[in-house]
Design a protein around this motif. Sequence first.
Motif, PDB file in Angstrom:
ATOM      1  N   SER A  83      14.697  36.568  70.017  1.00 21.32           N
ATOM      2  CA  SER A  83      15.045  35.629  68.956  1.00 21.32           C
ATOM      3  C   SER A  83      16.102  36.242  68.028  1.00 21.32           C
ATOM      4  O   SER A  83      17.023  35.572  67.625  1.00 21.32           O
ATOM      5  CB  SER A  83      13.790  35.260  68.169  1.00 21.32           C
ATOM      6  N   ILE A  84      15.953  37.547  67.720  1.00 23.59           N
ATOM      7  CA  ILE A  84      16.950  38.221  66.875  1.00 23.59           C
ATOM      8  C   ILE A  84      18.266  38.330  67.645  1.00 23.59           C
ATOM      9  O   ILE A  84      19.336  38.083  67.098  1.00 23.59           O
ATOM     10  CB  ILE A  84      16.450  39.620  66.453  1.00 23.59           C
ATOM     11  N   SER A  85      18.166  38.652  68.922  1.00 27.73           N
ATOM     12  CA  SER A  85      19.357  38.736  69.777  1.00 27.73           C
ATOM     13  C   SER A  85      20.044  37.376  69.854  1.00 27.73           C
ATOM     14  O   SER A  85      21.265  37.285  69.775  1.00 27.73           O
ATOM     15  CB  SER A  85      18.954  39.207  71.167  1.00 27.73           C
ATOM     16  N   HIS A  86      19.240  36.328  69.980  1.00 26.27           N
ATOM     17  CA  HIS A  86      19.801  34.963  70.040  1.00 26.27           C
ATOM     18  C   HIS A  86      20.513  34.619  68.734  1.00 26.27           C
ATOM     19  O   HIS A  86      21.636  34.119  68.736  1.00 26.27           O
ATOM     20  CB  HIS A  86      18.657  33.969  70.310  1.00 26.27           C
ATOM     21  N   SER A  87      19.888  34.964  67.611  1.00 25.53           N
ATOM     22  CA  SER A  87      20.475  34.704  66.301  1.00 25.53           C
ATOM     23  C   SER A  87      21.769  35.495  66.125  1.00 25.53           C
ATOM     24  O   SER A  87      22.746  34.990  65.595  1.00 25.53           O
ATOM     25  CB  SER A  87      19.470  35.082  65.215  1.00 25.53           C
ATOM     26  N   LYS A  88      21.769  36.741  66.605  1.00 27.09           N
ATOM     27  CA  LYS A  88      22.957  37.589  66.524  1.00 27.09           C
ATOM     28  C   LYS A  88      24.099  37.000  67.352  1.00 27.09           C
ATOM     29  O   LYS A  88      25.238  36.954  66.912  1.00 27.09           O
ATOM     30  CB  LYS A  88      22.606  38.992  67.019  1.00 27.09           C
ATOM     31  N   LYS A  89      23.764  36.510  68.542  1.00 24.59           N
ATOM     32  CA  LYS A  89      24.791  35.885  69.402  1.00 24.59           C
ATOM     33  C   LYS A  89      25.371  34.654  68.731  1.00 24.59           C
ATOM     34  O   LYS A  89      26.579  34.445  68.740  1.00 24.59           O
ATOM     35  CB  LYS A  89      24.196  35.503  70.759  1.00 24.59           C
ATOM     36  N   VAL A  90      24.507  33.848  68.127  1.00 25.77           N
ATOM     37  CA  VAL A  90      24.971  32.627  67.446  1.00 25.77           C
ATOM     38  C   VAL A  90      25.896  33.004  66.295  1.00 25.77           C
ATOM     39  O   VAL A  90      26.958  32.414  66.113  1.00 25.77           O
ATOM     40  CB  VAL A  90      23.771  31.786  66.945  1.00 25.77           C
ATOM     41  N   THR A  91      25.531  34.034  65.527  1.00 27.42           N
ATOM     42  CA  THR A  91      26.368  34.494  64.413  1.00 27.42           C
ATOM     43  C   THR A  91      27.714  34.990  64.928  1.00 27.42           C
ATOM     44  O   THR A  91      28.764  34.668  64.358  1.00 27.42           O
ATOM     45  CB  THR A  91      25.651  35.616  63.642  1.00 27.42           C
ATOM     46  N   GLU A  92      27.715  35.770  66.004  1.00 25.75           N
ATOM     47  CA  GLU A  92      28.971  36.257  66.589  1.00 25.75           C
ATOM     48  C   GLU A  92      29.853  35.096  67.025  1.00 25.75           C
ATOM     49  O   GLU A  92      31.057  35.106  66.808  1.00 25.75           O
ATOM     50  CB  GLU A  92      28.684  37.157  67.792  1.00 25.75           C
ATOM     51  N   VAL A  93      29.238  34.106  67.610  1.00 22.84           N
ATOM     52  CA  VAL A  93      29.982  32.928  68.082  1.00 22.84           C
ATOM     53  C   VAL A  93      30.580  32.176  66.895  1.00 22.84           C
ATOM     54  O   VAL A  93      31.740  31.759  66.931  1.00 22.84           O
ATOM     55  CB  VAL A  93      29.046  32.017  68.914  1.00 22.84           C
ATOM     56  N   GLU A  94      29.787  32.046  65.833  1.00 24.21           N
ATOM     57  CA  GLU A  94      30.288  31.341  64.642  1.00 24.21           C
ATOM     58  C   GLU A  94      31.463  32.093  64.027  1.00 24.21           C
ATOM     59  O   GLU A  94      32.457  31.486  63.614  1.00 24.21           O
ATOM     60  CB  GLU A  94      29.166  31.184  63.612  1.00 24.21           C
TER      61      GLU A  94
END
Length: 146
Positions: A1-12
């Motif tokens: 979940s943290i990894s997913h959130s980090k990926k979303v932030t990187e994408v944003e």
Amino acid sequence: SISHSKKVTEVEIELSAYSAELAKTRKEKKSIEEKMNEVKQTLSEKERQFERTVIQLTRSNDSVDAEKESLLKSVKALEKEKESISAEMKSLEATVEMYNISLEDKEEEMKKKIALVESRLNEAERQLQKAIDAKIVSDMQCRESK
């Protein structure tokens, strides 16, 4: 979940950078178009000035040769200036075309990157859902074993 959130932030962050670059390119294009419009207006004014000079020449047939010679020099100078402005305008048009092509390329590149990001996001969401489902099953098995 943290990894997913980090990926979303990187994408944003990545999308924000692309948007800023696109806005800068559009601003540069607008600036060039404004400059081109100024050049067109100047050319138009010079053409009117050229036409007025030609009319003066036509009317001054009976004036002194020296005055005619002076007006001819003026017309030649205006013609050279007109040619110079026309060349500058063509250069600006080529630059605008280059920016249009560059802008189209960047928009195409952004669409591809957005599609890739959406694909990665969808995959991350699928993985998260699998993890949630596995946790639910695990919790249910723990309850049943108690």
